[in-house]
Each structure stands twice: as C-alpha cells, then as structure tokens.
Design a protein around this motif. Structure first.
Motif, PDB file in Angstrom:
ATOM      1  N   ALA A 108      -7.826   2.197  -2.693  1.00 13.23           N
ATOM      2  CA  ALA A 108      -8.772   2.314  -1.581  1.00 13.23           C
ATOM      3  C   ALA A 108      -9.268   0.932  -1.186  1.00 13.23           C
ATOM      4  CB  ALA A 108      -9.944   3.213  -1.953  1.00 13.23           C
ATOM      5  N   LEU A 109      -9.116   0.600   0.082  1.00 15.71           N
ATOM      6  CA  LEU A 109      -9.700  -0.610   0.656  1.00 15.71           C
ATOM      7  C   LEU A 109     -10.919  -0.144   1.442  1.00 15.71           C
ATOM      8  CD1 LEU A 109      -6.438  -2.386   1.913  1.00 15.71           C
ATOM      9  CD2 LEU A 109      -7.517  -2.512  -0.347  1.00 15.71           C
ATOM     10  N   ALA A 110     -12.064  -0.160   0.780  1.00 18.25           N
ATOM     11  CA  ALA A 110     -13.247   0.528   1.289  1.00 18.25           C
ATOM     12  C   ALA A 110     -14.326  -0.454   1.730  1.00 18.25           C
ATOM     13  CB  ALA A 110     -13.804   1.449   0.203  1.00 18.25           C
ATOM     14  N   ASP A 111     -15.377   0.102   2.345  1.00 13.65           N
ATOM     15  CA  ASP A 111     -16.590  -0.630   2.692  1.00 13.65           C
ATOM     16  C   ASP A 111     -16.300  -1.904   3.480  1.00 13.65           C
ATOM     17  OD1 ASP A 111     -18.173   1.296   1.449  1.00 13.65           O
ATOM     18  OD2 ASP A 111     -17.952   0.334  -0.498  1.00 13.65           O
ATOM     19  N   GLN A 112     -15.634  -1.703   4.610  1.00 10.40           N
ATOM     20  CA  GLN A 112     -15.366  -2.763   5.577  1.00 10.40           C
ATOM     21  C   GLN A 112     -14.535  -3.908   4.992  1.00 10.40           C
ATOM     22  OE1 GLN A 112     -19.060  -1.815   5.447  1.00 10.40           O
ATOM     23  NE2 GLN A 112     -18.242  -0.106   6.636  1.00 10.40           N
ATOM     24  N   THR A 113     -13.588  -3.566   4.137  1.00  7.48           N
ATOM     25  CA  THR A 113     -12.632  -4.558   3.643  1.00  7.48           C
ATOM     26  C   THR A 113     -11.805  -5.098   4.804  1.00  7.48           C
ATOM     27  OG1 THR A 113     -12.542  -3.733   1.386  1.00  7.48           O
ATOM     28  CG2 THR A 113     -10.557  -4.806   2.218  1.00  7.48           C
ATOM     29  N   GLN A 114     -11.489  -6.384   4.752  1.00 11.75           N
ATOM     30  CA  GLN A 114     -10.809  -7.050   5.854  1.00 11.75           C
ATOM     31  C   GLN A 114      -9.620  -7.873   5.367  1.00 11.75           C
ATOM     32  OE1 GLN A 114     -13.816  -9.373   7.907  1.00 11.75           O
ATOM     33  NE2 GLN A 114     -14.816  -7.553   8.747  1.00 11.75           N
ATOM     34  N   ASP A 115      -8.590  -7.964   6.226  1.00 12.50           N
ATOM     35  CA  ASP A 115      -7.464  -8.879   6.039  1.00 12.50           C
ATOM     36  C   ASP A 115      -6.828  -8.735   4.663  1.00 12.50           C
ATOM     37  OD1 ASP A 115      -7.963 -10.002   8.617  1.00 12.50           O
ATOM     38  OD2 ASP A 115      -9.576 -11.199   7.737  1.00 12.50           O
ATOM     39  N   SER A 116      -6.715  -7.511   4.198  1.00 13.49           N
ATOM     40  CA  SER A 116      -6.156  -7.247   2.876  1.00 13.49           C
ATOM     41  C   SER A 116      -4.867  -6.450   3.008  1.00 13.49           C
ATOM     42  CB  SER A 116      -7.184  -6.526   2.006  1.00 13.49           C
ATOM     43  OG  SER A 116      -8.296  -7.375   1.774  1.00 13.49           O
ATOM     44  N   THR A 117      -4.068  -6.456   1.940  1.00 14.57           N
ATOM     45  CA  THR A 117      -2.688  -6.007   2.057  1.00 14.57           C
ATOM     46  C   THR A 117      -2.255  -5.203   0.837  1.00 14.57           C
ATOM     47  OG1 THR A 117      -2.096  -7.957   3.373  1.00 14.57           O
ATOM     48  CG2 THR A 117      -0.306  -6.795   2.269  1.00 14.57           C
ATOM     49  N   VAL A 118      -1.537  -4.133   1.110  1.00 21.88           N
ATOM     50  CA  VAL A 118      -0.749  -3.438   0.096  1.00 21.88           C
ATOM     51  C   VAL A 118       0.696  -3.535   0.557  1.00 21.88           C
ATOM     52  CG1 VAL A 118      -0.264  -1.256  -1.064  1.00 21.88           C
ATOM     53  CG2 VAL A 118      -2.626  -1.843  -0.434  1.00 21.88           C
ATOM     54  N   LYS A 119       1.542  -4.176  -0.229  1.00 18.88           N
ATOM     55  CA  LYS A 119       2.922  -4.353   0.213  1.00 18.88           C
ATOM     56  C   LYS A 119       3.890  -4.207  -0.960  1.00 18.88           C
ATOM     57  CE  LYS A 119       2.970  -9.432  -0.194  1.00 18.88           C
ATOM     58  NZ  LYS A 119       3.169 -10.710   0.537  1.00 18.88           N
ATOM     59  N   ALA A 120       5.073  -3.718  -0.619  1.00 18.23           N
ATOM     60  CA  ALA A 120       6.177  -3.603  -1.579  1.00 18.23           C
ATOM     61  C   ALA A 120       5.723  -2.952  -2.877  1.00 18.23           C
ATOM     62  CB  ALA A 120       6.789  -4.979  -1.849  1.00 18.23           C
ATOM     63  N   SER A 121       4.883  -1.941  -2.765  1.00 19.70           N
ATOM     64  CA  SER A 121       4.345  -1.257  -3.939  1.00 19.70           C
ATOM     65  C   SER A 121       4.696   0.216  -3.884  1.00 19.70           C
ATOM     66  CB  SER A 121       2.824  -1.451  -4.000  1.00 19.70           C
ATOM     67  OG  SER A 121       2.482  -2.808  -4.197  1.00 19.70           O
ATOM     68  N   SER A 122       4.509   0.899  -4.992  1.00 24.11           N
ATOM     69  CA  SER A 122       4.690   2.343  -5.019  1.00 24.11           C
ATOM     70  C   SER A 122       3.408   2.999  -5.481  1.00 24.11           C
ATOM     71  CB  SER A 122       5.861   2.744  -5.918  1.00 24.11           C
ATOM     72  OG  SER A 122       5.565   2.492  -7.276  1.00 24.11           O
ATOM     73  N   ILE A 123       3.021   4.043  -4.773  1.00 28.06           N
ATOM     74  CA  ILE A 123       1.847   4.836  -5.118  1.00 28.06           C
ATOM     75  C   ILE A 123       2.332   6.276  -5.161  1.00 28.06           C
ATOM     76  CG2 ILE A 123      -0.486   5.495  -4.480  1.00 28.06           C
ATOM     77  CD1 ILE A 123       1.035   2.380  -2.941  1.00 28.06           C
ATOM     78  N   THR A 124       2.460   6.831  -6.342  1.00 30.32           N
ATOM     79  CA  THR A 124       3.086   8.136  -6.494  1.00 30.32           C
ATOM     80  C   THR A 124       2.298   9.023  -7.450  1.00 30.32           C
ATOM     81  OG1 THR A 124       4.509   7.311  -8.278  1.00 30.32           O
ATOM     82  CG2 THR A 124       5.397   7.213  -6.060  1.00 30.32           C
ATOM     83  N   ASP A 125       2.355  10.315  -7.171  1.00 33.35           N
ATOM     84  CA  ASP A 125       1.776  11.334  -8.045  1.00 33.35           C
ATOM     85  C   ASP A 125       0.276  11.103  -8.221  1.00 33.35           C
ATOM     86  OD1 ASP A 125       1.537  13.504  -9.762  1.00 33.35           O
ATOM     87  OD2 ASP A 125       2.146  12.361 -11.534  1.00 33.35           O
ATOM     88  N   THR A 126      -0.454  11.221  -7.136  1.00 39.67           N
ATOM     89  CA  THR A 126      -1.901  11.072  -7.160  1.00 39.67           C
ATOM     90  C   THR A 126      -2.558  12.425  -6.887  1.00 39.67           C
ATOM     91  OG1 THR A 126      -1.976  10.499  -4.803  1.00 39.67           O
ATOM     92  CG2 THR A 126      -1.781   8.688  -6.371  1.00 39.67           C
ATOM     93  N   SER A 127      -3.701  12.671  -7.510  1.00 36.86           N
ATOM     94  CA  SER A 127      -4.441  13.899  -7.215  1.00 36.86           C
ATOM     95  C   SER A 127      -5.020  13.868  -5.816  1.00 36.86           C
ATOM     96  CB  SER A 127      -5.573  14.093  -8.234  1.00 36.86           C
ATOM     97  OG  SER A 127      -5.075  14.579  -9.448  1.00 36.86           O
ATOM     98  N   GLY A 128      -5.395  12.680  -5.350  1.00 32.53           N
ATOM     99  CA  GLY A 128      -5.968  12.524  -4.024  1.00 32.53           C
ATOM    100  C   GLY A 128      -5.047  11.756  -3.104  1.00 32.53           C
ATOM    101  N   THR A 129      -5.632  10.962  -2.221  1.00 32.07           N
ATOM    102  CA  THR A 129      -4.887  10.188  -1.232  1.00 32.07           C
ATOM    103  C   THR A 129      -4.126   9.049  -1.909  1.00 32.07           C
ATOM    104  OG1 THR A 129      -6.443  10.755   0.515  1.00 32.07           O
ATOM    105  CG2 THR A 129      -5.220   8.711   0.792  1.00 32.07           C
ATOM    106  N   GLY A 130      -2.990   8.676  -1.305  1.00 31.98           N
ATOM    107  CA  GLY A 130      -2.225   7.552  -1.842  1.00 31.98           C
ATOM    108  C   GLY A 130      -2.919   6.232  -1.600  1.00 31.98           C
TER     109      GLY A 130
END
Length: 800
Positions: free
Chosen positions: A429-451
């Motif tokens: 989660a990039l929360a609370d007005q996070t800016q200029d941030s990146t998720v790249k070339a990653s895997s997010i799998t098998d989560t109970s909630g949002t990826g």
C-alpha cells in the motif's frame, strides 16, 4: 546500502522506517538481497508436533503458543481455508437478529462466538461473527449475529452517498457459507484455530506429511512500515467540539447538497466568526462555493493572514476554502470572520498535526515478504463498501485492509524485483498521499486483500499539492490471486490520485475486478448530469484533484470469479484532467462483467487501442448512465460487438469486431506488447499471452474441479486450434480427459506428430496427453487442434 543474506527473518512486528531513516534525492538508502541470496521477511510462526485426533475425518492437531490469534494458515506454501460449510446452505431465513433454520444440529456447535457468517452479495462480501447459537422456539437453531456487526451489515448499512459510496446498497440478507467452526472440519486443506485452548486443527491434503510439512501460522499484520509525517489526514465535521461559533449562526442538517454529514453551520451576518483551536502545523476549512457566497477573513493566532472567497458560479460542496500550512508545530487558533456575501458556510476542518515530512528515497530490492494476518474482522466483522475499501465498524468512516508492506506519506520509495506472497492482508500500500513512488518488476500473489493499493478515498477536496497522492507507478509486475479471503478486493486499486501510471502488468485470477481506478461515483459530475441519471435534485456535487492518470499496456484476465458488477479494469468517478486507457488486453470474464467498465461519473478518459477477448457474453464496454461524460472511446478491438453507450458527450466509435481469433496486425501488436513480458516459471496457463487461439473458443473459470489456476479454454469446433510459441528444449500439453473428449492433433514446428486421445471413461484434470523433450535449444511452436469428440480443453503447457 543494507544487504540481507538468505534465510527467513521472522517478525512479530514490522520493520519500521521513519523520516530520519531516509536517503537523499539521487542517493537512496537501499535494502537489497545479497547476490545469490533469498531473504524472506516472514510474519509467521512455524507449527510442528501434529498428531491425529480424528481418524475418520483425518483431523490432526498441534499446540500453538498461548494467546496466538490468526485467520490464515499456509502449508508448504499453499493457503489453507478456515473450516467452512457448504456454499449457499438451504433452509435459513432472516430474523431481526440474524438467521434461523429448522435444523437443530447447529446448537451443538462449540465456541459459537468464533463462528463467522459470510455473504457474497453483488459486488460486496460481508462478514459477521455470531453472538450465540440457541434452540429456536420451533426446535431448530437461531443464529444470532453480533449486534454491532448486524447493524452495520444489515439493519443500518453505512450510506453517506457521494463521494464515499453509490446508490446501490447490498446488505447481509443471506448466507453464502458459515466459517470457523470445529464441527465444519473434514475437508482436506482446511483448518480451525481454537485460540481459547491454543490448538491448531488441520486436515492435510493428499501428499502432505505433517511430520515434515512447513506449516506457517501468520501472527504479524505488517512486515514493513515506512512512515512520514503527518499520518492519515481526514476532515472532522463542523459540529466538532473545538469549533466555537460567535454571532447569529444557524445550523442546517439533512441537506442534500453533498455536505459532510449532510449538515453545515451558516451565517449571513458580517462580523460573525468561527474559531478553532488546534495542535499542529496547519489547518484547512471546508465550505461551499456558490453564487450567494462571499468573502471571509482568515486569522491565525490573532493575526490576519488572508481573505478568502466562497463565491463561484456553481454550487460545489466540501471545498477547501481555507488552507493554512507551514505553521510552527504547536497550539494555534484559527478565526474565520464573515465579511460579505449572502452566506458563509462552514462544513468541516482538517487539522495537519505535524510537519509535512515524507519518508523518502528508499529502495527495496530482491526481498520476499510473506505470511501475515489481519485479525480485526474476527471480533468486528467485515463491513464492506467496495473493492477492499470498508467501513470502520465504530466510526463508520472509510478505511482499507492493512497491507503487509505499508508506506504512509512517502516520496521516491521504490520496490523493485520483490515478492509479496501468502498474506492475510493486502500486499503493498502506497498510502497517505505518497508521491513519486514505484512498484516495478515485482510479484504480489495470494493475498487476502488487495494486491497493490495507491491513494485514499477521503482526500478528494485537497488543493495542496504536497497533500495529494501523485506521480506513482506500478509497472512490469505480476499481481495474481488477490482477494483470497476478502473477495471484494482487487489486484490493483487506485483511489484519488494525479499522475499515476499503471503499465505493463499482468493482473489475474481475481474474485472481483482486476483493477479499480478512481473513486467518488458521480460526485464530480454536475447536477444536470446527476438529474439525467435520475438522482435527487439538488445533488451531491463537489470536486476532485484526481486526473492525468495512465492505464497502459496491461494484461488483465480471469476476473470476477466470485462477485458481480465489475470487470478487468473498472474506473469510477471523475478525472479533473485527461487520462489515458490504452494498449490493454482484457480477457476471460467469469461472472457479471463489463470488459471496459467506465462506471458512474467516469470522465475525460481517452480509451483506445485495447483488445477485448473471451468476454463470455459480457459487453465490451458499458457506459450505462448520463453521469459518465466527456470520454473518447475509439480504435479498440473486440470479439463481441455488444456495448452500451448511455453516457453524455461521448465520442464513441464501435470496436473492430474480430471473429475466431483472427486479430488484425494492429491488434496482435497490442497483444504482443501487453503485460510485463514472459512470465517466470515453467508452467504456462491457458490465459497466458503466449497462447493464441484460432477458431471458436470460450473460457471457463472458477470451475473448482482442479484445473491449473482454476480455469480452462474450450472449443466444440473441429479444426479449432491453440498454439504456443516457446523457447526451450521441451513442452507438454495439459488438458482434461473425459468421455466427451476426443482426438487432438499435435503439430510441432510445422510437423505433425499424429493425434493423441483425450477420451477416458472418467474426468481427469491437468492431464499430460502429449510431451516432447530433447529439442534443440531455441524457439519452437506447438499447436493442438480439435479433431473429434464434443470438447477440446486447453488447461496449460509445461516448458523445459
């Protein structure tokens, strides 16, 4: 730079980083895996010492540390389900306090307060714990739901309207399944944690040996927490006790103008004032703009700092009329004095309690984050709104499922080549007005909630750039199997944001939508458009800073496996600046879908050069109501001609309709460019973009019979073919065999390898009916063709 050696680092609380741990622009602090190492940050405790306690049901039991609470369990890296009963159990009816049935057997259940009732209703999943199970007057069972949760999910479902939720209001009025009773155990792969006696019960799957199995019981909610200041900002109502009104102020409640809590304080007397004493570094005052509003003077600590105006040509609710920032941290008093116009309205206050100082310039690379749990729903239930955004059960304000990897008010935070997996929470989660941030070339799998979640739902009014979610990116990542517990959750969720780019990701196997972009419903659509939709007049209308976003080149597939009224990519609410929706491949809808779904209030989208395939009876696009406006829909490709355009001022062009997989070169180029590139691993699912289908094919998902990734493509047309081009030395074809299957033609690199048969007297899934090995290392093409029988199914391929 911090390098982590391989191994498992077990955490009971998150690794926390604050502003003081930040790097500098261009010189980030890097946390990465050492070369050739695989460090795993785990929130679980490993459970051993199982013994069989029920031979007939094959139930095993192990002691857990005293006080252990968890809603999740993973055995050899595979999620286990909490013990649950059959879907849609018959014989229940709704009562004033829950449910009743003529079946008396439920009264024998132990620990009824640990039992949870779950309902999937439209786009929502609702959960409530039981308060008791008692014998009914007729001799059956009364299931009394926890009263507070029953009120939130059934009797008085939160319904503030725009910009927080829409007109539809599904409530808990049935049972999809009952969960977490010891008496429900007996199905392989299910567990029950008796936290009063500190025992874990589990029924192993075929092949699982609990003497050697890796049994991981999550106990931590977060694994990484990077937080700047201040934390979450949310306005409080004009009735807040710190607000002191002097003069002849009036108070109006029950208004239908979009006011916070449907009320305001107002005055028409010059010199009337409101004072608000707060501790912090800034404050914002929400008001209303309209042609009958005038000016007001703003004082901080007795000194005039500005004159503001609420005068405007259109009535707009919840406007940040006053925004004072940069004060020295401490106690201050705001005084707002009416100086002209017919009215001055006060609707709310947002206090900025600390300096705006993001945690910044951090990089996380090559790390694995695994095994978390979120236990709040056990006591409070799950009060769903939509897409993993829920209502706080006490304050009834919007909140989100917590994430294993959490950034609060960050700047220039990068997650690269990481794996987030097997969580009882959301992923990142990039929360609370996070800016200029990146998720790249990653895997997010098998989560109970949002990826992956970006942004907030309650900062729509924001005018300060430093207090907006902006400039974030999710790219070249794999987000699969989100919502494994909370089935309303999506793969990628974006709330209010500006300059967000979601590009070249693979998002799939979702119980609800693949992506949900935007918030607010028709809030940003004017009152004329809302009236055309049939909404009340006057209307709930304000503004949002959301805009300038890009949803580009993603492959989103196998969606809507459990709920209804969503789609592969779903947009919601207005865009304040043009946004782009292009180059996406949208495939394999399972239930209740719209393939390109610009929902209520969606505006200023340039939607073009997308490919829609295997829509399975869905509309390729649905602009269902007049509050959807000023969108441009053009140059798309689809395997169905069906659509709905009831929007306003839509520049609409029918898609190029393609039959039998004969995509023209421009469409095929979109398919070839979509997603993150070749997915890792040696198993290729039938949804993979490397697999092309020629002829009349359909897809089927959530079959629940053991298919690879729970779905297949199938054809009844002789001559229909599926082709995979791969690089390697071998390949095998996985299909289903059954009495209604026939012969399959096999062609490798253009050479026939003769037919193989998929015909058997009984159904068998994931069957390898053809395999080849020892090929020259390089690029090869395998084609399977239906020759006979009623069906040919493609379940996947394995590569070597």
């Amino acid at each position: 730079m911090v390098e982590l050696l391989g191994g498992t680092y077990r955490l009971t609380s998150p690794f926390r980083l604050g502003v003081e741990d930040s790097g500098r622009p261009g010189h980030p602090v890097v946390y990465r895996a050492a070369a050739g190492q695989t460090p795993v940050l785990s929130g679980a405790t490993r459970i051993t010492g199982f013994s069989r306690v029920d031979t007939a049901k094959k139930i095993y039991r192990a002691k857990v540390p005293a006080g252990t609470a968890s809603r999740a369990l993973f055995v050899n890296g595979v999620r286990a389900d909490r013990a649950r009963g059959p879907r849609n159990p018959s014989g229940f009816s709704v009562t004033a306090t829950g449910f009743t049935t003529s079946d008396p057997s439920y009264t024998s259940w132990t620990n009824p307060a640990q039992v949870e009732v779950v309902e999937n209703n439209a786009w929502k999943q609702m959960r409530c714990p039981l308060a008791s199970i008692t014998r009914s007057a007729s001799g059956g069972s009364d299931l009394t739901v926890d009263p507070a949760c029953w009120n939130n999910n059934h009797t008085a479902v939160p319904n503030p309207g725009f910009p927080f939720n829409g007109a539809g209001l599904p409530s808990m009025d049935g049972i999809t399944w009952l969960e977490n009773a010891h008496q429900l155990l007996g199905t392989p792969g299910q567990f029950y944690l008796d936290d009063s006696a500190d025992y874990l019960y589990y029924v192993p799957r075929t092949g699982e040996d609990l003497a050697t199995a890796d049994v991981e019981l999550p106990v931590a909610t977060e694994l990484l927490d990077a937080s700047g200041t201040p934390g979450h900002l949310a306005p409080v109502n004009d009735t807040d006790w710190r607000a002191v009104y002097t003069g002849s102020w009036g108070y109006s409640s029950g208004r239908h103008f979009g006011d916070m809590a449907a009320d305001v304080h107002y005055t028409s007397t010059d010199g009337d004032a409101v004072s608000y004493t707060f501790n912090g570094t800034g404050i914002q005052v929400l008001s209303e703009t309209s042609s009958d509003e005038g000016d007001a003077d703003v004082y901080i600590d007795g000194k005039k700092v500005s004159t503001v105006s609420g005068n405007g040509p259109e009535r707009l609710a919840q406007q940040a009329m006053v925004s004072v920032t940069g004060l020295p941290k401490g106690t201050h008093t705001l005084r707002l004095v009416n100086t002209g116009g017919t009215y001055l309205l006060v609707d709310g206050f947002t206090v900025i309690p600390d300096v705006v100082a993001p945690v910044h310039d951090l990089v996380f690379s090559g790390l694995t984050f695994a095994y978390t749990t979120w236990n709040a729903p056990t006591a409070e239930g799950y009060v769903d709104n939509q897409a993993g955004v829920i209502w706080d059960p006490t304050t009834r304000t919007p909140i989100s499922i917590p994430a294993a990897v959490q950034v609060h008010r960050g700047a220039r935070i990068t997650f690269s080549d990481n794996h987030v997996q097997h969580t009882g929470t959301s992923g990142i989660a990039l929360a609370d007005q996070t800016q200029d941030s990146t998720v790249k070339a990653s895997s997010i799998t098998d989560t109970s909630g949002t990826g992956v979640a970006i942004g907030e739902v309650d900062d729509y009014y924001q005018t300060e750039p430093a207090l907006m979610t902006s400039g974030n990116t999710v790219s070249r990542s794999v987000v699969q199997f989100p919502g494994q517990e909370y089935q309303d959750a999506v793969g990628i969720w974006v709330g209010h944001s500006t300059g967000t780019a979601i590009s070249n990701n693979d998002v799939g196997y979702t119980p609800y939508s693949g992506m949900s972009i935007g918030w607010g419903w028709g809030w940003a659509s004017n009152c004329t458009l809302q009236a055309a939709q049939g909404l009340p007049d006057p209307c709930l209308h304000g503004t949002t800073y959301t805009g300038g976003n890009q949803i580009i080149g993603n492959h989103v597939h196998s969606v809507m496996g459990a709920l209804f009224d969503g789609g592969p990519i779903y947009t919601l609410g207005g865009q304040s600046a043009p946004s782009e929706f292009a180059g996406n491949v949208l495939s394999e809808c399972i239930n209740g879908c719209n393939m390109i779904y610009h929902d209520e209030g969606s505006s200023r989208w340039n939607t073009h050069d997308n490919v829609v395939r295997f829509s399975n009876g869905s509309l390729w696009t649905n602009l269902w109501t007049p509050s959807i406006h000023d969108d441009s829909i053009h140059d798309n490709y689809s395997d169905t001609a069906s659509y709905n355009n009831s929007g306003t001022n839509i520049a609409f062009q029918q898609a190029t309709v393609v039959a039998d997989g004969n995509w023209p070169p421009a469409a095929q180029a979109i398919v070839d460019a979509a997603g993150p590139g070749t997915l890792p691993g040696k198993v290729v699912d039938d949804d993979d973009l490397r697999v092309s289908y020629a002829g009349s094919w359909l897809s089927s998902g959530s079959r629940g019979i053991g298919d690879l990734d729970n779905g297949v493509h199938y054809t009844q047309q002789n001559g229909a073919a599926a082709t995979i081009t791969f690089t390697g030395t071998g390949c095998s074809f996985l299909t289903e065999t059954n009495a209604d299957e026939g012969d399959v033609g096999i062609t490798l690199d253009g050479v026939s390898k003769g037919p193989v048969s998929a015909n058997t007297s009984e159904r068998h899934v994931q069957q390898k009916v053809y395999a080849t090995s020892g090929l020259t290392a390089g690029r090869h093409t395998l084609t399977v063709t239906k020759l006979s029988g009623t069906y040919l199914l493609v379940d996947g391929f394995t590569l070597s």
